[in-house]
Design a protein around this motif. Structure first.
Motif, PDB file in Angstrom:
ATOM      1  N   GLN A   1       0.838  -1.197   0.000  1.00  0.00           N
ATOM      2  CA  GLN A   1       0.000   0.000   0.000  1.00  0.00           C
ATOM      3  C   GLN A   1       0.876   1.252   0.000  1.00  0.00           C
ATOM      4  O   GLN A   1       0.610   2.207  -0.741  1.00  0.00           O
TER       5      GLN A   1
ATOM      6  N   ALA B   1       2.330   1.632  -3.516  1.00  0.00           N
ATOM      7  CA  ALA B   1       1.296   2.078  -4.456  1.00  0.00           C
ATOM      8  C   ALA B   1       0.994   3.558  -4.249  1.00  0.00           C
ATOM      9  O   ALA B   1       0.916   4.331  -5.213  1.00  0.00           O
ATOM     10  N   GLU B   2       0.839   3.966  -3.003  1.00  0.00           N
ATOM     11  CA  GLU B   2       0.541   5.372  -2.706  1.00  0.00           C
ATOM     12  C   GLU B   2       1.684   6.287  -3.135  1.00  0.00           C
ATOM     13  O   GLU B   2       1.442   7.405  -3.590  1.00  0.00           O
TER      14      GLU B   2
ATOM     15  N   ARG C   1      -1.163   5.777  -6.666  1.00  0.00           N
ATOM     16  CA  ARG C   1      -2.193   4.774  -6.949  1.00  0.00           C
ATOM     17  C   ARG C   1      -2.679   4.173  -5.646  1.00  0.00           C
ATOM     18  O   ARG C   1      -2.017   4.261  -4.628  1.00  0.00           O
ATOM     19  N   THR C   2      -3.825   3.538  -5.717  1.00  0.00           N
ATOM     20  CA  THR C   2      -4.280   2.757  -4.570  1.00  0.00           C
ATOM     21  C   THR C   2      -3.777   1.324  -4.757  1.00  0.00           C
ATOM     22  O   THR C   2      -3.365   0.936  -5.863  1.00  0.00           O
ATOM     23  N   LEU C   3      -3.835   0.558  -3.705  1.00  0.00           N
ATOM     24  CA  LEU C   3      -3.447  -0.841  -3.787  1.00  0.00           C
ATOM     25  C   LEU C   3      -4.380  -1.581  -4.746  1.00  0.00           C
ATOM     26  O   LEU C   3      -3.957  -2.429  -5.528  1.00  0.00           O
ATOM     27  N   SER C   4      -5.652  -1.223  -4.719  1.00  0.00           N
ATOM     28  CA  SER C   4      -6.609  -1.827  -5.662  1.00  0.00           C
ATOM     29  C   SER C   4      -6.236  -1.507  -7.099  1.00  0.00           C
ATOM     30  O   SER C   4      -6.317  -2.379  -7.973  1.00  0.00           O
ATOM     31  N   ASP C   5      -5.822  -0.249  -7.349  1.00  0.00           N
ATOM     32  CA  ASP C   5      -5.387   0.129  -8.705  1.00  0.00           C
ATOM     33  C   ASP C   5      -4.210  -0.736  -9.151  1.00  0.00           C
ATOM     34  O   ASP C   5      -4.185  -1.235 -10.267  1.00  0.00           O
TER      35      ASP C   5
END
Length: 94
Positions: free
Chosen positions: A18, A21-22, A26-30
């Motif tokens: 996470q 990604a951040e 981006r988000t972790l989902s992205d």
């Protein structure tokens, strides 16, 4: 229709992923979605190649069965390949 994918990882792995990604906005989902889409695209390429190869093999067998094939000896194939390589090398020298 969209589908949901769920999986488990330990807390530290999630936290580190996470954070990464951040840091990329981006988000972790992205990030997980992008990876899934990349994997799917790789698989599409494999499927496309396999279909093409199957078509080429079937065409070769059809040609063989209809008597349109010409077989050459191993020696002839090697001589032909050497001639082709020489032609390419000569072009590269120019």
């Amino acid at each position: 229709m969209d589908t949901r994918i769920q999986f488990r990882v330990d807390e530290e792995t999630k936290r580190l992923a996470q954070t990464m990604a951040e840091s990329q906005g981006r988000t972790l989902s992205d990030a997980c979605r992008e990876l899934t889409e990349e994997l799917a695209e790789q698989q599409r390429k494999i499927i496309t190649h396999d279909q093409w190869l199957t078509e080429e093999i079937n065409a070769a067998f059809s040609k063989l069965e209809s008597g349109q094939s010409k077989f050459i000896s191993h020696e002839e194939a090697n001589l032909d390949m050497e001639a082709r390589k020489m032609k390419i090398r000569n072009k590269a020298k120019k």
